[in-house]
Design an enzyme around this catalytic site. Structure first.
Site, PDB file in Angstrom:
ATOM      1  N   GLY A   9       0.813  -1.214   0.000  1.00 31.69           N
ATOM      2  CA  GLY A   9       0.000   0.000   0.000  1.00 31.69           C
ATOM      3  C   GLY A   9       0.839   1.253   0.000  1.00 31.69           C
ATOM      4  N   SER A  11       1.418   3.464  -2.593  1.00 24.63           N
ATOM      5  CA  SER A  11       1.190   4.435  -3.668  1.00 24.63           C
ATOM      6  C   SER A  11       0.567   5.730  -3.180  1.00 24.63           C
ATOM      7  CB  SER A  11       0.308   3.815  -4.759  1.00 24.63           C
ATOM      8  OG  SER A  11      -0.966   3.464  -4.241  1.00 24.63           O
ATOM      9  N   TYR A 142     -13.987  -1.901  11.410  1.00 19.57           N
ATOM     10  CA  TYR A 142     -12.614  -1.412  11.269  1.00 19.57           C
ATOM     11  C   TYR A 142     -11.829  -1.647  12.555  1.00 19.57           C
ATOM     12  CZ  TYR A 142      -8.687   1.678  10.244  1.00 19.57           C
ATOM     13  OH  TYR A 142      -7.421   2.189  10.036  1.00 19.57           O
TER      14      TYR A 142
END
Length: 267
Positions: A9, A11, A142
């Site tokens: 992850g 980017s 989450y």
């Protein structure tokens, strides 16, 4: 010899900041995203990897090992958010968030462990969340994924001690990133019994991200962890009140702590 870092992850957001900061410190950094546009961005070598797809995980790890012969640091950063009243979140979305935030990091860990065991060294940093230390309203799924990853890290850390492989959690608070745009939001329905409270909480969550910390702070924190001889089990990075909330949960009676959260979210 420069250490080789693999970060998922990478980017955008926190992952991008960590990756680019480590490049400035002389690390060889491989970043991943599901669909990288370029192979090299600001010194970070990019590979295609989707943490929910095991074959892409194996291929990316194999590519790094073929070129560098080792992986010294794995940073499990890839993840996504999800909000909504638990009753109204579709089951497929609940499964999806666990595939990305929990089972995904485990896939990457399993892929790098044989090489780390062979080299008799390695560091795995799991990016969890301060939200993983407490059940937050309208962020139940989450909180659950990040809490599960944190507890798994505690256990795995002890399992891997004999191989000189170190594990740690770093839990960020709210940072000014684009995470809100990529979250799954349960629709705010006019007919929902949760409409008023969910709407207030959703607005507050977005405000926290908009006014969050500079993600460069995470880059510096992760660099400090990598350079420590014996990393701790847990690190927390973020605003003072967010970090102190974890401490308060451990010392306050549960109902008083719950009341603080209710007041915070205006519920």
């Amino acid at each position: 010899m420069s250490q080789v870092v693999l970060i998922t992850g990478a980017s955008s957001g926190i992952g991008k900041s960590i990756a680019e900061f480590l490049v400035t410190k002389g690390f060889i950094v491989y970043g991943t995203s599901r669909n990288p546009k370029n192979e090299l961005v600001n010194g970070v070598h990019f590979l295609a990897l989707d943490v929910t797809q095991g074959e892409t995980v194996k291929a990316a790890v194999a590519a790094v090992l073929a070129k560098e012969s080792r992986i010294d640091v794995l940073i499990n950063n890839a993840g996504k958010g999800i909000t909504g009243p638990l009753e109204e979140i579709p089951e497929e979305e609940l499964k999806s968030i666990f595939e990305t935030n929990y089972f995904g990091p485990l896939k990457v860990i399993k892929a790098v462990l044989p090489a780390m065991r062979e080299q008799r060294s390695g560091l795995i940093i799991n990016v969890t969340s301060i939200a993983g230390y407490m059940g937050l309203p309208y962020r139940s799924a989450y909180s659950a994924t990040k809490g599960a990853l944190g507890l798994t890290t505690e256990a795995l850390r002890m399992e891997l001690k004999e191989f000189n492989i170190k594990l740690t959690n770093v839990a960020p608070g709210d940072f000014a990133t684009n995470i809100a745009s990529g979250r799954y939001h349960a629709p705010l329905k006019e007919t929902s019994p949760y409409k008023e409270n969910y709407g207030k909480s959703l607005a507050l969550m977005d405000e926290h991200v908009d006014h969050g910390e500079d993600p460069q702070k995470m880059g510096k924190a992760v660099y400090a962890i990598i350079t420590e001889k014996e990393p701790k089990v847990h690190y927390k990075v973020g605003a003072f009140m967010q970090k102190i909330s974890v401490f308060l949960k451990g010392v306050l009676p549960s109902k008083i702590y719950e009341r603080l959260l209710l007041n915070h979210y205006k519920l």
